[in-house]
Design a protein around this motif. Structure first.
Motif, PDB file in Angstrom:
ATOM      1  N   MET A 144       0.830  -1.205   0.000  1.00  0.00           N
ATOM      2  CA  MET A 144       0.000   0.000   0.000  1.00  0.00           C
ATOM      3  C   MET A 144       0.868   1.261   0.000  1.00  0.00           C
ATOM      4  O   MET A 144       0.571   2.214  -0.727  1.00  0.00           O
ATOM      5  CB  MET A 144      -0.940  -0.007   1.212  1.00  0.00           C
ATOM      6  CG  MET A 144      -2.011  -1.090   1.110  1.00  0.00           C
ATOM      7  SD  MET A 144      -2.857  -1.430   2.672  1.00  0.00           S
ATOM      8  CE  MET A 144      -3.737   0.079   2.952  1.00  0.00           C
ATOM      9  N   ALA A 145       1.929   1.255   0.791  1.00  0.00           N
ATOM     10  CA  ALA A 145       2.830   2.410   0.847  1.00  0.00           C
ATOM     11  C   ALA A 145       3.461   2.670  -0.524  1.00  0.00           C
ATOM     12  O   ALA A 145       3.542   3.818  -0.980  1.00  0.00           O
ATOM     13  CB  ALA A 145       3.909   2.201   1.906  1.00  0.00           C
ATOM     14  N   GLU A 146       3.884   1.616  -1.185  1.00  0.00           N
ATOM     15  CA  GLU A 146       4.487   1.752  -2.517  1.00  0.00           C
ATOM     16  C   GLU A 146       3.471   2.286  -3.522  1.00  0.00           C
ATOM     17  O   GLU A 146       3.798   3.145  -4.352  1.00  0.00           O
ATOM     18  CB  GLU A 146       5.063   0.414  -2.982  1.00  0.00           C
ATOM     19  CG  GLU A 146       6.311   0.012  -2.210  1.00  0.00           C
ATOM     20  CD  GLU A 146       6.760  -1.423  -2.470  1.00  0.00           C
ATOM     21  OE1 GLU A 146       6.129  -2.123  -3.304  1.00  0.00           O
ATOM     22  OE2 GLU A 146       7.731  -1.844  -1.824  1.00  0.00           O
ATOM     23  N   ALA A 147       2.242   1.783  -3.454  1.00  0.00           N
ATOM     24  CA  ALA A 147       1.204   2.248  -4.384  1.00  0.00           C
ATOM     25  C   ALA A 147       0.886   3.721  -4.150  1.00  0.00           C
ATOM     26  O   ALA A 147       0.758   4.495  -5.104  1.00  0.00           O
ATOM     27  CB  ALA A 147      -0.050   1.398  -4.231  1.00  0.00           C
ATOM     28  N   LEU A 148       0.782   4.121  -2.896  1.00  0.00           N
ATOM     29  CA  LEU A 148       0.488   5.534  -2.598  1.00  0.00           C
ATOM     30  C   LEU A 148       1.666   6.436  -2.972  1.00  0.00           C
ATOM     31  O   LEU A 148       1.469   7.563  -3.432  1.00  0.00           O
ATOM     32  CB  LEU A 148       0.099   5.695  -1.123  1.00  0.00           C
ATOM     33  CG  LEU A 148      -1.237   5.048  -0.755  1.00  0.00           C
ATOM     34  CD1 LEU A 148      -1.442   5.062   0.754  1.00  0.00           C
ATOM     35  CD2 LEU A 148      -2.401   5.719  -1.468  1.00  0.00           C
ATOM     36  N   ASP A 149       2.897   5.942  -2.783  1.00  0.00           N
ATOM     37  CA  ASP A 149       4.074   6.694  -3.233  1.00  0.00           C
ATOM     38  C   ASP A 149       4.034   6.908  -4.742  1.00  0.00           C
ATOM     39  O   ASP A 149       4.378   7.984  -5.245  1.00  0.00           O
ATOM     40  CB  ASP A 149       5.375   5.964  -2.868  1.00  0.00           C
ATOM     41  CG  ASP A 149       5.760   6.137  -1.413  1.00  0.00           C
ATOM     42  OD1 ASP A 149       5.192   7.020  -0.736  1.00  0.00           O
ATOM     43  OD2 ASP A 149       6.629   5.360  -0.951  1.00  0.00           O
ATOM     44  N   LYS A 165       3.583  15.581 -12.566  1.00  0.00           N
ATOM     45  CA  LYS A 165       2.611  16.327 -13.359  1.00  0.00           C
ATOM     46  C   LYS A 165       2.752  17.815 -13.077  1.00  0.00           C
ATOM     47  O   LYS A 165       2.760  18.638 -13.998  1.00  0.00           O
ATOM     48  CB  LYS A 165       1.196  15.852 -13.032  1.00  0.00           C
ATOM     49  CG  LYS A 165       0.110  16.574 -13.771  1.00  0.00           C
ATOM     50  CD  LYS A 165      -1.250  16.045 -13.331  1.00  0.00           C
ATOM     51  CE  LYS A 165      -2.341  16.995 -13.788  1.00  0.00           C
ATOM     52  NZ  LYS A 165      -3.621  16.677 -13.187  1.00  0.00           N
ATOM     53  N   ASP A 166       2.898  18.169 -11.790  1.00  0.00           N
ATOM     54  CA  ASP A 166       3.050  19.578 -11.403  1.00  0.00           C
ATOM     55  C   ASP A 166       4.343  20.161 -11.968  1.00  0.00           C
ATOM     56  O   ASP A 166       4.399  21.305 -12.381  1.00  0.00           O
ATOM     57  CB  ASP A 166       3.047  19.734  -9.879  1.00  0.00           C
ATOM     58  CG  ASP A 166       1.659  19.537  -9.284  1.00  0.00           C
ATOM     59  OD1 ASP A 166       0.673  19.578 -10.050  1.00  0.00           O
ATOM     60  OD2 ASP A 166       1.574  19.330  -8.076  1.00  0.00           O
ATOM     61  N   GLU A 167       5.413  19.353 -11.993  1.00  0.00           N
ATOM     62  CA  GLU A 167       6.695  19.833 -12.489  1.00  0.00           C
ATOM     63  C   GLU A 167       6.702  20.027 -13.995  1.00  0.00           C
ATOM     64  O   GLU A 167       7.440  20.839 -14.523  1.00  0.00           O
ATOM     65  CB  GLU A 167       7.801  18.848 -12.099  1.00  0.00           C
ATOM     66  CG  GLU A 167       8.066  18.844 -10.618  1.00  0.00           C
ATOM     67  CD  GLU A 167       8.975  17.696 -10.173  1.00  0.00           C
ATOM     68  OE1 GLU A 167       9.479  16.951 -11.036  1.00  0.00           O
ATOM     69  OE2 GLU A 167       9.160  17.541  -8.961  1.00  0.00           O
ATOM     70  N   SER A 168       5.847  19.286 -14.705  1.00  0.00           N
ATOM     71  CA  SER A 168       5.840  19.376 -16.168  1.00  0.00           C
ATOM     72  C   SER A 168       4.971  20.515 -16.679  1.00  0.00           C
ATOM     73  O   SER A 168       4.888  20.735 -17.878  1.00  0.00           O
ATOM     74  CB  SER A 168       5.395  18.043 -16.757  1.00  0.00           C
ATOM     75  OG  SER A 168       4.033  17.797 -16.438  1.00  0.00           O
ATOM     76  N   ALA A 191       1.639   9.667  -5.516  1.00  0.00           N
ATOM     77  CA  ALA A 191       2.228  10.970  -5.167  1.00  0.00           C
ATOM     78  C   ALA A 191       3.280  11.390  -6.189  1.00  0.00           C
ATOM     79  O   ALA A 191       3.303  12.549  -6.621  1.00  0.00           O
ATOM     80  CB  ALA A 191       2.827  10.910  -3.759  1.00  0.00           C
ATOM     81  N   ARG A 192       4.138  10.459  -6.585  1.00  0.00           N
ATOM     82  CA  ARG A 192       5.174  10.784  -7.581  1.00  0.00           C
ATOM     83  C   ARG A 192       4.549  11.222  -8.899  1.00  0.00           C
ATOM     84  O   ARG A 192       4.995  12.180  -9.526  1.00  0.00           O
ATOM     85  CB  ARG A 192       6.089   9.579  -7.818  1.00  0.00           C
ATOM     86  CG  ARG A 192       7.214   9.459  -6.829  1.00  0.00           C
ATOM     87  CD  ARG A 192       8.261   8.451  -7.272  1.00  0.00           C
ATOM     88  NE  ARG A 192       7.706   7.155  -7.646  1.00  0.00           N
ATOM     89  CZ  ARG A 192       7.441   6.181  -6.796  1.00  0.00           C
ATOM     90  NH1 ARG A 192       7.655   6.334  -5.520  1.00  0.00           N
ATOM     91  NH2 ARG A 192       6.966   5.032  -7.234  1.00  0.00           N
ATOM     92  N   ARG A 193       3.515  10.520  -9.311  1.00  0.00           N
ATOM     93  CA  ARG A 193       2.847  10.852 -10.570  1.00  0.00           C
ATOM     94  C   ARG A 193       2.296  12.277 -10.514  1.00  0.00           C
ATOM     95  O   ARG A 193       2.435  13.044 -11.468  1.00  0.00           O
ATOM     96  CB  ARG A 193       1.729   9.848 -10.845  1.00  0.00           C
ATOM     97  CG  ARG A 193       0.965  10.117 -12.120  1.00  0.00           C
ATOM     98  CD  ARG A 193      -0.193   9.117 -12.249  1.00  0.00           C
ATOM     99  NE  ARG A 193      -0.882   9.329 -13.475  1.00  0.00           N
ATOM    100  CZ  ARG A 193      -0.888   8.489 -14.487  1.00  0.00           C
ATOM    101  NH1 ARG A 193      -0.211   7.371 -14.421  1.00  0.00           N
ATOM    102  NH2 ARG A 193      -1.562   8.767 -15.579  1.00  0.00           N
ATOM    103  N   LEU A 194       1.671  12.619  -9.421  1.00  0.00           N
ATOM    104  CA  LEU A 194       1.094  13.968  -9.279  1.00  0.00           C
ATOM    105  C   LEU A 194       2.182  15.029  -9.154  1.00  0.00           C
ATOM    106  O   LEU A 194       2.048  16.122  -9.703  1.00  0.00           O
ATOM    107  CB  LEU A 194       0.142  14.006  -8.083  1.00  0.00           C
ATOM    108  CG  LEU A 194      -1.114  13.156  -8.272  1.00  0.00           C
ATOM    109  CD1 LEU A 194      -1.883  13.075  -6.966  1.00  0.00           C
ATOM    110  CD2 LEU A 194      -1.983  13.685  -9.391  1.00  0.00           C
ATOM    111  N   GLU A 195       3.268  14.716  -8.447  1.00  0.00           N
ATOM    112  CA  GLU A 195       4.377  15.666  -8.330  1.00  0.00           C
ATOM    113  C   GLU A 195       5.030  15.900  -9.686  1.00  0.00           C
ATOM    114  O   GLU A 195       5.346  17.026 -10.044  1.00  0.00           O
ATOM    115  CB  GLU A 195       5.404  15.157  -7.321  1.00  0.00           C
ATOM    116  CG  GLU A 195       4.932  15.271  -5.892  1.00  0.00           C
ATOM    117  CD  GLU A 195       5.790  14.490  -4.918  1.00  0.00           C
ATOM    118  OE1 GLU A 195       6.793  13.854  -5.334  1.00  0.00           O
ATOM    119  OE2 GLU A 195       5.455  14.500  -3.712  1.00  0.00           O
TER     120      GLU A 195
END
Length: 151
Positions: free
Chosen positions: A133-138, A147-150, A141-145
Motif C-alpha cells: 500500500m505504501a508503494e502504491a500511494l508513493d 505532473k506539477d513539475e511538467s 504521489a510521484r505521478r502527481l508531483e
C-alpha cells in the motif's frame, strides 16, 4: 475500464475516510497526552530533520502552508522553550528557526508515542500489505508531483 475506475474511486474514498479517522485520533491523543496540537507536532517534526534550522519561508515550504500559518505555531513553541529564533545575517527581515535541546527531547517523547499510536491503529494490516500500500500511494504521489513539475 469502467469497473477499474470505480474500484479506484472506492479506494480513494476509503483512503480518505481512513486518513480522516487516523488524523482525528492523532489530534486527540496529542491534545490529551501532551497538551499540544498536530500542527505543532508537524513543525517540530520538520525542524528536527534540519539541525541547522530553517528560515520561516523554508519551513512554510517544507510544510506546504503559508508563512502566516507557521508564525503563530513558532511563537508558541518559542514560549514553551522548544524552538529558538535567531536573525539571519544579512537579512533583517528573516529569522532562522531551530529546535532547542529541550524541544528535541520533547519531540522524541511525542514521536515515540506517535509511532506506538500508528502501530496500534494499523495493527490489522499485515506488514506485506502495508509495504504494498505504501508503494502504491508513493507511486500516486510521484505521478502527481511529476505532473506539477511538467506544467
Amino acid at each position: 475500464m469502467a469497473e477499474t475506475s470505480k474500484d479506484r474511486l472506492r479506494l480513494w474514498l476509503r483512503v480518505l475516510k481512513a486518513t480522516r479517522a487516523v488524523e482525528s485520533e492523532i489530534r486527540e491523543n496529542l491534545r490529551r497526552d501532551f497538551s499540544t496540537t498536530l500542527p505543532r507536532f508537524d513543525v517540530m517534526a520538520a525542524l528536527v530533520q534540519h539541525e541547522d534550522g530553517l528560515k520561516m519561508s523554508q519551513l512554510s515550504g517544507v510544510l506546504k502552508v503559508s508563512n502566516g500559518n507557521v508564525t503563530g505555531i513558532i511563537e508558541r513553541l518559542v514560549e514553551d522553550g522548544h524552538v529558538q529564533r535567531e536573525p539571519v545575517p544579512g537579512d533583517r527581515r528573516a529569522s532562522l528557526v531551530r529546535m532547542t535541546e529541550q524541544g528535541r527531547a520533547e519531540f522524541a517523547r511525542q514521536a515515540e508515542a506517535h509511532e506506538a499510536w500508528i502501530d496500534k491503529m494499523f495493527a490489522d494490516v499485515p506488514p506485506e500489505a502495508a509495504q504494498t500500500m505504501a508503494e502504491a500511494l508513493d507511486a500516486v504521489a510521484r505521478r502527481l508531483e511529476n505532473k506539477d513539475e511538467s506544467r
